[in-house]
Design a protein around this motif. Structure first.
Motif, PDB file in Angstrom:
ATOM      1  N   GLY A 168       0.959   8.330  -4.077  1.00 46.72           N
ATOM      2  CA  GLY A 168       0.146   8.087  -5.268  1.00 46.72           C
ATOM      3  C   GLY A 168      -0.102   6.641  -5.629  1.00 46.72           C
ATOM      4  N   TYR A 169       0.255   5.692  -4.736  1.00 41.62           N
ATOM      5  CA  TYR A 169       0.016   4.284  -5.043  1.00 41.62           C
ATOM      6  C   TYR A 169      -1.056   3.761  -4.100  1.00 41.62           C
ATOM      7  CZ  TYR A 169       4.432   4.660  -7.560  1.00 41.62           C
ATOM      8  OH  TYR A 169       5.423   5.047  -8.418  1.00 41.62           O
ATOM      9  N   GLU A 170      -2.251   3.562  -4.603  1.00 42.20           N
ATOM     10  CA  GLU A 170      -3.355   3.105  -3.790  1.00 42.20           C
ATOM     11  C   GLU A 170      -3.149   1.657  -3.356  1.00 42.20           C
ATOM     12  OE1 GLU A 170      -5.873   4.737  -2.602  1.00 42.20           O
ATOM     13  OE2 GLU A 170      -5.401   6.641  -3.562  1.00 42.20           O
ATOM     14  N   ALA A 171      -2.586   0.836  -4.238  1.00 41.69           N
ATOM     15  CA  ALA A 171      -2.368  -0.588  -3.931  1.00 41.69           C
ATOM     16  C   ALA A 171      -0.942  -0.787  -3.441  1.00 41.69           C
ATOM     17  CB  ALA A 171      -2.631  -1.448  -5.160  1.00 41.69           C
ATOM     18  N   SER A 172      -0.790  -1.503  -2.283  1.00 41.99           N
ATOM     19  CA  SER A 172       0.540  -1.711  -1.709  1.00 41.99           C
ATOM     20  C   SER A 172       1.430  -2.510  -2.646  1.00 41.99           C
ATOM     21  CB  SER A 172       0.417  -2.431  -0.357  1.00 41.99           C
ATOM     22  OG  SER A 172      -0.229  -3.704  -0.534  1.00 41.99           O
ATOM     23  N   GLN A 173       0.820  -3.450  -3.432  1.00 37.10           N
ATOM     24  CA  GLN A 173       1.623  -4.248  -4.348  1.00 37.10           C
ATOM     25  C   GLN A 173       2.263  -3.358  -5.425  1.00 37.10           C
ATOM     26  OE1 GLN A 173      -1.533  -4.681  -3.574  1.00 37.10           O
ATOM     27  NE2 GLN A 173      -2.036  -6.862  -3.153  1.00 37.10           N
ATOM     28  N   SER A 174       1.500  -2.386  -5.908  1.00 39.22           N
ATOM     29  CA  SER A 174       2.028  -1.486  -6.932  1.00 39.22           C
ATOM     30  C   SER A 174       3.181  -0.667  -6.372  1.00 39.22           C
ATOM     31  CB  SER A 174       0.933  -0.544  -7.439  1.00 39.22           C
ATOM     32  OG  SER A 174      -0.092  -1.272  -8.057  1.00 39.22           O
ATOM     33  N   PHE A 175       3.004  -0.167  -5.141  1.00 43.60           N
ATOM     34  CA  PHE A 175       4.064   0.631  -4.521  1.00 43.60           C
ATOM     35  C   PHE A 175       5.331  -0.198  -4.361  1.00 43.60           C
ATOM     36  CE2 PHE A 175       5.856   2.255  -0.344  1.00 43.60           C
ATOM     37  CZ  PHE A 175       6.582   3.263  -0.954  1.00 43.60           C
ATOM     38  N   THR A 176       5.176  -1.420  -3.863  1.00 41.40           N
ATOM     39  CA  THR A 176       6.341  -2.288  -3.648  1.00 41.40           C
ATOM     40  C   THR A 176       7.042  -2.576  -4.973  1.00 41.40           C
ATOM     41  OG1 THR A 176       5.301  -3.320  -1.721  1.00 41.40           O
ATOM     42  CG2 THR A 176       7.080  -4.547  -2.805  1.00 41.40           C
ATOM     43  N   ARG A 177       6.246  -2.888  -6.016  1.00 45.15           N
ATOM     44  CA  ARG A 177       6.830  -3.232  -7.323  1.00 45.15           C
ATOM     45  C   ARG A 177       7.610  -2.053  -7.916  1.00 45.15           C
ATOM     46  NH1 ARG A 177       2.564  -4.561  -9.424  1.00 45.15           N
ATOM     47  NH2 ARG A 177       2.069  -2.809 -10.821  1.00 45.15           N
ATOM     48  N   PHE A 178       7.014  -0.870  -7.912  1.00 42.56           N
ATOM     49  CA  PHE A 178       7.694   0.296  -8.503  1.00 42.56           C
ATOM     50  C   PHE A 178       8.922   0.695  -7.683  1.00 42.56           C
ATOM     51  CE2 PHE A 178       3.717   0.929 -10.848  1.00 42.56           C
ATOM     52  CZ  PHE A 178       4.221   1.252 -12.101  1.00 42.56           C
ATOM     53  N   PHE A 179       8.814   0.572  -6.337  1.00 43.56           N
ATOM     54  CA  PHE A 179       9.930   0.969  -5.485  1.00 43.56           C
ATOM     55  C   PHE A 179      11.117   0.033  -5.687  1.00 43.56           C
ATOM     56  CE2 PHE A 179      12.450   1.488  -1.672  1.00 43.56           C
ATOM     57  CZ  PHE A 179      12.341   2.846  -1.391  1.00 43.56           C
ATOM     58  N   LYS A 180      10.822  -1.255  -5.772  1.00 47.04           N
ATOM     59  CA  LYS A 180      11.910  -2.214  -5.952  1.00 47.04           C
ATOM     60  C   LYS A 180      12.544  -2.077  -7.329  1.00 47.04           C
ATOM     61  CE  LYS A 180      13.145  -7.056  -5.346  1.00 47.04           C
ATOM     62  NZ  LYS A 180      12.695  -8.424  -4.940  1.00 47.04           N
ATOM     63  N   LYS A 181      11.724  -1.782  -8.345  1.00 44.89           N
ATOM     64  CA  LYS A 181      12.258  -1.589  -9.693  1.00 44.89           C
ATOM     65  C   LYS A 181      13.216  -0.399  -9.729  1.00 44.89           C
ATOM     66  CE  LYS A 181      10.827  -0.653 -14.464  1.00 44.89           C
ATOM     67  NZ  LYS A 181       9.670  -0.381 -15.367  1.00 44.89           N
ATOM     68  N   ALA A 182      12.921   0.631  -8.958  1.00 47.57           N
ATOM     69  CA  ALA A 182      13.739   1.841  -8.979  1.00 47.57           C
ATOM     70  C   ALA A 182      14.977   1.718  -8.088  1.00 47.57           C
ATOM     71  CB  ALA A 182      12.906   3.039  -8.536  1.00 47.57           C
ATOM     72  N   THR A 183      14.867   0.976  -6.949  1.00 44.33           N
ATOM     73  CA  THR A 183      15.960   0.974  -5.961  1.00 44.33           C
ATOM     74  C   THR A 183      16.649  -0.381  -5.804  1.00 44.33           C
ATOM     75  OG1 THR A 183      14.471   0.414  -4.131  1.00 44.33           O
ATOM     76  CG2 THR A 183      14.753   2.766  -4.683  1.00 44.33           C
ATOM     77  N   GLY A 184      15.987  -1.433  -6.250  1.00 45.69           N
ATOM     78  CA  GLY A 184      16.547  -2.778  -6.104  1.00 45.69           C
ATOM     79  C   GLY A 184      16.129  -3.463  -4.818  1.00 45.69           C
ATOM     80  N   VAL A 185      15.426  -2.757  -3.940  1.00 41.87           N
ATOM     81  CA  VAL A 185      14.965  -3.341  -2.680  1.00 41.87           C
ATOM     82  C   VAL A 185      13.507  -2.958  -2.482  1.00 41.87           C
ATOM     83  CG1 VAL A 185      17.250  -3.315  -1.599  1.00 41.87           C
ATOM     84  CG2 VAL A 185      15.747  -1.322  -1.367  1.00 41.87           C
ATOM     85  N   THR A 186      12.838  -3.669  -1.553  1.00 41.81           N
ATOM     86  CA  THR A 186      11.450  -3.333  -1.248  1.00 41.81           C
ATOM     87  C   THR A 186      11.432  -2.128  -0.313  1.00 41.81           C
ATOM     88  OG1 THR A 186      11.330  -4.734   0.713  1.00 41.81           O
ATOM     89  CG2 THR A 186      10.815  -5.762  -1.435  1.00 41.81           C
ATOM     90  N   PRO A 187      10.274  -1.502  -0.137  1.00 41.28           N
ATOM     91  CA  PRO A 187      10.193  -0.369   0.795  1.00 41.28           C
ATOM     92  C   PRO A 187      10.591  -0.769   2.215  1.00 41.28           C
ATOM     93  CG  PRO A 187       8.280  -0.383  -0.641  1.00 41.28           C
ATOM     94  CD  PRO A 187       9.036  -1.643  -0.906  1.00 41.28           C
ATOM     95  N   GLN A 188      10.158  -1.934   2.670  1.00 43.17           N
ATOM     96  CA  GLN A 188      10.501  -2.362   4.024  1.00 43.17           C
ATOM     97  C   GLN A 188      11.996  -2.619   4.150  1.00 43.17           C
ATOM     98  OE1 GLN A 188       8.262  -2.563   6.733  1.00 43.17           O
ATOM     99  NE2 GLN A 188      10.276  -2.587   7.759  1.00 43.17           N
ATOM    100  N   GLU A 189      12.597  -3.239   3.110  1.00 47.82           N
ATOM    101  CA  GLU A 189      14.042  -3.498   3.126  1.00 47.82           C
ATOM    102  C   GLU A 189      14.807  -2.159   3.166  1.00 47.82           C
ATOM    103  OE1 GLU A 189      14.123  -7.741   0.650  1.00 47.82           O
ATOM    104  OE2 GLU A 189      14.409  -5.818  -0.412  1.00 47.82           O
ATOM    105  N   PHE A 190      14.310  -1.170   2.454  1.00 47.86           N
ATOM    106  CA  PHE A 190      14.957   0.135   2.469  1.00 47.86           C
ATOM    107  C   PHE A 190      14.882   0.747   3.866  1.00 47.86           C
ATOM    108  CE2 PHE A 190      14.876   4.742   2.182  1.00 47.86           C
ATOM    109  CZ  PHE A 190      15.970   5.013   1.370  1.00 47.86           C
TER     110      PHE A 190
END
Length: 539
Positions: free
Chosen positions: A511-533
């Motif tokens: 549901g995140y069309e923009a990669s920046q939005s996905f990265t921001r929300f993912f890091k806020k929830a997990t503490g790491v970026t999607p790639q780091e995860f």
């Protein structure tokens, strides 16, 4: 028929006028008094429409009599006869509406003419068809409709006396919530077959209501309405000026006599102007507001004991024997019980149920038998309508009173059955809410890549958005937006553990069309970026 009272301290004059007027062809009920005191006795006993009186009399004279007449019977016409040129008395008399002045020397023809004129004036005052037409707009106002609905609610058993003053103010009801009220009931059962349709009957009842208010206006506080049976009910109090003077309805013995007389006039006006016969039953004393419903029921029951056809009868009912709930027909309360059950008002239903069934055991009581089956039918109707027969214990026993050893056991069964219906309703509401939330959660899981706005989800299950938001938080303990974000992050974690999709594609999948939005929300929830995860789970 109008009632004429002849008053003179000279017996020869009184008797002569009586004989002359009895032969003059006017349809009058003639009475006579030989003193002002005797005339007052007549005024206190019955309605008087025309008074033919001397001005100068020992004791109570004509002017004092005029004051009493205007106080007790304000529609009464007064004709003064005198042999004196008493300018002050004559001047005062002719300044008062409804008063004529004649010299005794003018002879009987003048007297007969004056009486005929008084009769004509009374007839004119009762011809109110034009008034009814002019008041038609009033009938359709929301205020009048609201008043009628409110008092029908009170008459048929609602226990809301504590809020009377506030309700009266909001609805502009011209009655005093702190004073007792007289109740009168008008029976239109003699209405002709031509007027038997609902619309015609309702129009006729409203015409009677308006006509009565017109004749009582200014002398009492009065509000008329139509009950659920199509008959007219009036609630009446003494006028505000009498209340301010400290005259209590309960202590004013003359007030019921006044009301009887006025209702006789109202009956006559209904017959002549509307061609309707109205029988009236009037309580002999005012009722406190909490007992209004019981008083009304007692008036209705008297219809079964009237003499003859009852048409044109004004009957006064003694309220010495107190009215109580169990004196009433169970049918009178059944609508309120059914309404409480349908609306899910458990406490109100059980309170009314307990009031109705709080009675001494009597195995032969027809009232208790009627009460049992009335309540049973209410419960049975509800069970059938909602198809609950398989969920109610001993469902068939509702219509078998003989299965119970006592009335106490029978009513305990009904009460328990009602309680189970309220519980089933509550359980059903909770289950339907849980089903709706499960449906929403499943939809969210299946459409994480789409618009999951509150408005769209509410439309999916046909709820309004604010209600769905509140219901969802009650069921899940979190806001819906928080739940959706958490679901998207969990789906993203699952996809990141695989190698099939790029991080950008995974963001779009959840549901995140923009990669920046996905990265921001993912890091806020997990503490790491999607790639780091992804890197962390691979090592």
């Amino acid at each position: 028929m109008y009632r004429l009272l002849i008053v003179d301290d000279e017996e020869m004059i009184t008797d002569g006028l009586y004989e002359t007027l009895s032969r003059c062809g006017l349809d009058l009920d003639l009475c006579k008094a030989y003193s002002g005191r005797e005339a007052l006795d007549w005024l206190h006993r019955t309605r008087v429409d025309i008074v033919l009186s001397d001005i100068r009399m020992p004791g109570i004279d004509g002017m004092q009599l005029m004051s009493a007449i205007k106080r007790h019977w304000p529609h009464c016409r007064l004709i003064f006869l005198t042999g004196y040129s008493d300018f002050d008395a004559v001047y005062q008399a002719i300044q008062t509406p409804g008063v004529q002045y004649l010299l005794k020397s003018e002879g009987y023809p003048k007297v007969i003419h004056a009486v005929g004129q008084a009769v004509a004036e009374l007839n004119d005052s009762l011809r109110v068809n034009d008034l009814i037409h002019r008041a038609q707009e009033k009938l359709n106002t929301l205020e009048v409709l609201a008043r009628g609905e409110y008092f029908r609610h009170l008459l048929h058993g609602a226990n809301e006396a504590a809020n009377l003053a506030e309700d009266f103010g909001k609805l502009n009801i011209p009655l005093d919530a702190d004073r007792p009220v007289y109740v009168a009931q008008g029976d239109l059962s003699g209405i002709s077959a031509a007027l038997s349709s609902y619309a015609n009957r309702h129009e006729s009842a409203m015409a009677v209501t308006l006509l009565a208010e017109r004749l009582l206006d200014g002398h009492v506080l009065c509000l008329g309405m139509i009950d659920r049976f199509g008959d007219v009910v009036w609630l009446i109090q003494t006028s505000a000026d009498r209340a301010e003077a400290g005259e209590d309805e309960a202590d004013d013995a003359s007030f019921p006599t006044y009301l009887v007389g006025q209702f006789e006039l109202i009956q006559q006006a209904c017959l002549s102007s509307l061609n309707l016969s109205v029988a009236v039953t009037l309580a002999d004393r005012p009722s406190n507001w909490p007992k209004l419903s019981a008083t009304y029921d007692k008036l209705r029951r008297q219809r079964q004991t009237r003499a003859g056809d009852g048409e044109q009868m004004v009957r006064t009912l003694s309220l010495e024997v107190s009215c109580c709930v169990k004196e009433r027909s169970p049918r009178d309360k059944s609508d309120a019980l059914s309404a409480h059950l349908e609306a899910g008002r458990r406490d109100e239903f059980l309170q009314l149920f307990d009031e109705l069934t709080d009675t001494e055991p009597d195995n032969g009581s027809p009232y208790l038998l009627e009460l049992y089956y009335t309540i049973s039918l209410i419960l049975l109707s509800y069970i059938n309508r909602w198809e609950l027969e398989n969920q109610v214990v001993r469902f068939p026993a509702l219509m078998r009173r003989d299965e119970f050893a006592s009335w106490k056991d029978a009513f305990a069964f009904l009460r328990a059955t009602a309680g189970s219906l309220f519980e089933l309703r509550s359980t059903g509401e909770r289950n339907r809410a849980a089903e709706a939330i499960l449906k929403v959660r499943a939809y969210i899981e299946e459409h994480l890549d789409e618009d999951l706005s509150l408005v769209r989800l509410a439309g999916y299950i046909h709820f309004n958005p604010s209600y769905l938001s509140r219901l969802f938080k009650q069921a899940c303990g979190v806001n819906m937006s928080e739940y959706i974000e958490a679901a998207r992050i969990e789906r993203a974690k699952t996809l990141l553990k695989g190698d099939d999709l790029k991080v950008l594609e995974i963001g779009v999948r959840v549901g995140y069309e923009a990669s920046q939005s996905f990265t921001r929300f993912f890091k806020k929830a997990t503490g790491v970026t999607p790639q780091e995860f992804r890197d962390a789970v691979r090592t």
